[in-house]
Motif scaffolding. Structure first.
Motif, PDB file in Angstrom:
ATOM      1  N   GLU A  37      27.284 -20.008  25.697  1.00  0.00           N
ATOM      2  CA  GLU A  37      28.733 -20.159  25.875  1.00  0.00           C
ATOM      3  C   GLU A  37      29.433 -19.500  24.690  1.00  0.00           C
ATOM      4  O   GLU A  37      28.953 -19.571  23.551  1.00  0.00           O
ATOM      5  CB  GLU A  37      29.122 -21.630  25.968  1.00  0.00           C
ATOM      6  CG  GLU A  37      28.652 -22.320  27.243  1.00  0.00           C
ATOM      7  CD  GLU A  37      29.167 -23.749  27.359  1.00  0.00           C
ATOM      8  OE1 GLU A  37      30.264 -23.935  27.914  1.00  0.00           O
ATOM      9  OE2 GLU A  37      28.467 -24.668  26.875  1.00  0.00           O
ATOM     10  N   TYR A  38      30.548 -18.890  24.975  1.00  0.00           N
ATOM     11  CA  TYR A  38      31.369 -18.260  23.936  1.00  0.00           C
ATOM     12  C   TYR A  38      32.535 -19.188  23.627  1.00  0.00           C
ATOM     13  O   TYR A  38      33.362 -19.490  24.493  1.00  0.00           O
ATOM     14  CB  TYR A  38      31.861 -16.896  24.408  1.00  0.00           C
ATOM     15  CG  TYR A  38      32.927 -16.272  23.521  1.00  0.00           C
ATOM     16  CD1 TYR A  38      32.760 -16.199  22.145  1.00  0.00           C
ATOM     17  CD2 TYR A  38      34.100 -15.753  24.075  1.00  0.00           C
ATOM     18  CE1 TYR A  38      33.739 -15.641  21.336  1.00  0.00           C
ATOM     19  CE2 TYR A  38      35.078 -15.181  23.284  1.00  0.00           C
ATOM     20  CZ  TYR A  38      34.893 -15.130  21.909  1.00  0.00           C
ATOM     21  OH  TYR A  38      35.862 -14.574  21.113  1.00  0.00           O
ATOM     22  N   ASP A  39      32.600 -19.664  22.390  1.00  0.00           N
ATOM     23  CA  ASP A  39      33.631 -20.622  21.979  1.00  0.00           C
ATOM     24  C   ASP A  39      34.867 -19.872  21.482  1.00  0.00           C
ATOM     25  O   ASP A  39      35.094 -19.724  20.278  1.00  0.00           O
ATOM     26  CB  ASP A  39      33.071 -21.542  20.891  1.00  0.00           C
ATOM     27  CG  ASP A  39      33.983 -22.723  20.603  1.00  0.00           C
ATOM     28  OD1 ASP A  39      35.100 -22.765  21.169  1.00  0.00           O
ATOM     29  OD2 ASP A  39      33.583 -23.597  19.803  1.00  0.00           O
ATOM     30  N   TYR A  66      30.277 -17.624  17.143  1.00  0.00           N
ATOM     31  CA  TYR A  66      30.925 -18.435  18.180  1.00  0.00           C
ATOM     32  C   TYR A  66      30.145 -18.403  19.492  1.00  0.00           C
ATOM     33  O   TYR A  66      30.652 -18.786  20.530  1.00  0.00           O
ATOM     34  CB  TYR A  66      32.359 -17.944  18.384  1.00  0.00           C
ATOM     35  CG  TYR A  66      33.141 -17.958  17.099  1.00  0.00           C
ATOM     36  CD1 TYR A  66      33.734 -19.136  16.645  1.00  0.00           C
ATOM     37  CD2 TYR A  66      33.230 -16.820  16.301  1.00  0.00           C
ATOM     38  CE1 TYR A  66      34.414 -19.173  15.439  1.00  0.00           C
ATOM     39  CE2 TYR A  66      33.907 -16.844  15.092  1.00  0.00           C
ATOM     40  CZ  TYR A  66      34.494 -18.021  14.668  1.00  0.00           C
ATOM     41  OH  TYR A  66      35.168 -18.058  13.464  1.00  0.00           O
ATOM     42  N   GLN A  72      25.999 -21.804  31.294  1.00  0.00           N
ATOM     43  CA  GLN A  72      25.826 -22.740  30.181  1.00  0.00           C
ATOM     44  C   GLN A  72      24.363 -22.828  29.749  1.00  0.00           C
ATOM     45  O   GLN A  72      24.069 -23.190  28.615  1.00  0.00           O
ATOM     46  CB  GLN A  72      26.357 -24.118  30.568  1.00  0.00           C
ATOM     47  CG  GLN A  72      27.871 -24.139  30.779  1.00  0.00           C
ATOM     48  CD  GLN A  72      28.357 -25.470  31.336  1.00  0.00           C
ATOM     49  OE1 GLN A  72      27.702 -26.084  32.174  1.00  0.00           O
ATOM     50  NE2 GLN A  72      29.508 -25.914  30.865  1.00  0.00           N
ATOM     51  N   SER A  87      37.469 -21.983  19.227  1.00  0.00           N
ATOM     52  CA  SER A  87      37.158 -22.111  17.792  1.00  0.00           C
ATOM     53  C   SER A  87      37.453 -20.818  17.056  1.00  0.00           C
ATOM     54  O   SER A  87      37.935 -20.835  15.910  1.00  0.00           O
ATOM     55  CB  SER A  87      35.688 -22.493  17.604  1.00  0.00           C
ATOM     56  OG  SER A  87      35.453 -23.796  18.066  1.00  0.00           O
ATOM     57  N   ARG A  88      37.178 -19.701  17.697  1.00  0.00           N
ATOM     58  CA  ARG A  88      37.438 -18.422  17.043  1.00  0.00           C
ATOM     59  C   ARG A  88      38.943 -18.210  16.846  1.00  0.00           C
ATOM     60  O   ARG A  88      39.384 -17.708  15.803  1.00  0.00           O
ATOM     61  CB  ARG A  88      36.847 -17.282  17.863  1.00  0.00           C
ATOM     62  CG  ARG A  88      36.826 -15.966  17.085  1.00  0.00           C
ATOM     63  CD  ARG A  88      36.278 -14.831  17.889  1.00  0.00           C
ATOM     64  NE  ARG A  88      36.108 -13.652  17.060  1.00  0.00           N
ATOM     65  CZ  ARG A  88      36.038 -12.429  17.534  1.00  0.00           C
ATOM     66  NH1 ARG A  88      36.099 -12.209  18.842  1.00  0.00           N
ATOM     67  NH2 ARG A  88      35.879 -11.407  16.714  1.00  0.00           N
ATOM     68  N   ILE A 144      27.247 -20.073  21.460  1.00  0.00           N
ATOM     69  CA  ILE A 144      26.468 -21.321  21.492  1.00  0.00           C
ATOM     70  C   ILE A 144      25.279 -21.114  22.429  1.00  0.00           C
ATOM     71  O   ILE A 144      25.447 -20.864  23.622  1.00  0.00           O
ATOM     72  CB  ILE A 144      27.331 -22.496  21.984  1.00  0.00           C
ATOM     73  CG1 ILE A 144      28.564 -22.652  21.091  1.00  0.00           C
ATOM     74  CG2 ILE A 144      26.520 -23.787  22.005  1.00  0.00           C
ATOM     75  CD1 ILE A 144      29.577 -23.641  21.632  1.00  0.00           C
TER      76      ILE A 144
END
Length: 280
Positions: free
Chosen positions: A71-73, A94, A67, A76-77, A96
């Protein structure tokens, strides 16, 4: 530029040496000491002293090392792909950025505070070894390598809740902040309250250090708690004579809730009557 403390932070010669040594060696400064001895505030004042920014990463029990990088969201994707949003085709939308990424890509050397590292999982420090050592990391989703533009000045604090791995300790410059002696504490008080009555400070310090000496105390009052207590004494216009009270039936100092933080210690102070040294 050497760190010598600031107008708002009293740094002992040993602490100044530790900060400047860590900067010279380009190694993280690992700070230990009682809670309330100014470990976190040191990072704030160091950034002020050097005229740079402070990036703070406050560690919790659930914090993971990655973190701090990014971070890979994915959620959301996935949602955007279901909605047919155009930005879904660029995975970088995506990603963060974490606090280390911010520090690595800042346009000048910044102060990075990793606060209370011992709260995290035991593997947390080991998971950051390479990144703190090499000052770079790899983003697998975008196949991008992030390399520090300027090496940040890293301060890491610990309250000794967990032992830190030897491999991690080897990469740090270590300093234990001793609890301030009476003269240093008086200087700290003067910084916070330059116009406070000297007699009040003298009597308050007597009471404060008496409380800290009580054997069996579960939590000794800290520097920050002394500052809070003095603020209350001044706000309520508590006189010096109240602190000099020789009545053993009133063993607890006024506004004791700023100093003593659990019922066991209150009961202990009542039994021991710590102000008995004022007899005669």
């Amino acid at each position: 530029m050497k760190f010598q403390g600031t107008g708002e932070y009293v740094a002992t010669p040993d602490l100044q040496m530790a900060v400047n040594a860590a900067i010279t060696l380009q190694r993280p400064l690992l700070l230990k000491g009682e809670p309330g001895t100014g470990k976190t505030m040191l990072a704030e004042q160091l950034a002020t002293s050097l005229g740079t920014d402070l990036i703070q990463w406050h560690i919790k029990s659930t914090t993971k090392a990655h973190q701090g990088l990014y971070e890979y969201d994915a959620v959301s994707r996935l949602r955007d792909s279901q909605l047919g949003t155009d930005k879904v085709h660029d995975i970088s939308n995506y990603i963060i950025k974490g606090k280390l990424w911010e520090a690595f890509t800042a346009d000048k050397p910044v102060v990075l505070l990793i606060d209370e590292i011992d709260k995290a999982d035991i593997e947390f420090p080991n998971d950051l070894l390479l990144e703190l050592d090499k000052m770079e990391f790899f983003v697998y989703e975008t196949q991008e390598r992030v390399v520090a533009t300027h090496r940040p000045i890293i301060l890491i604090t610990s309250n000794n809740e967990k032992e830190l791995p030897d491999a991690f300790l080897r990469r740090c410059f270590f300093h234990y902040i001793d609890f301030p002696d009476r003269d240093t504490m008086k200087a700290i008080v003067d910084v916070h309250y330059p116009h406070i009555q000297k007699d009040l400070v003298r009597e308050a310090l007597d009471v404060f250090f008496d409380v800290r000496k009580v054997p069996g105390l579960k939590k000794k009052p800290s520097t920050s708690e002394l500052i809070d207590w003095l603020k209350l004494l001044m706000a309520d216009d508590v006189g010096v004579d109240v602190l000099r009270n020789k009545d053993h039936s009133k063993a607890i100092p006024p506004m004791y809730g700023a100093l003593v933080k659990n019922e066991q210690d209150v009961q202990l102070l009542e039994k021991l009557a710590f102000m008995s040294r004022r007899k005669g």
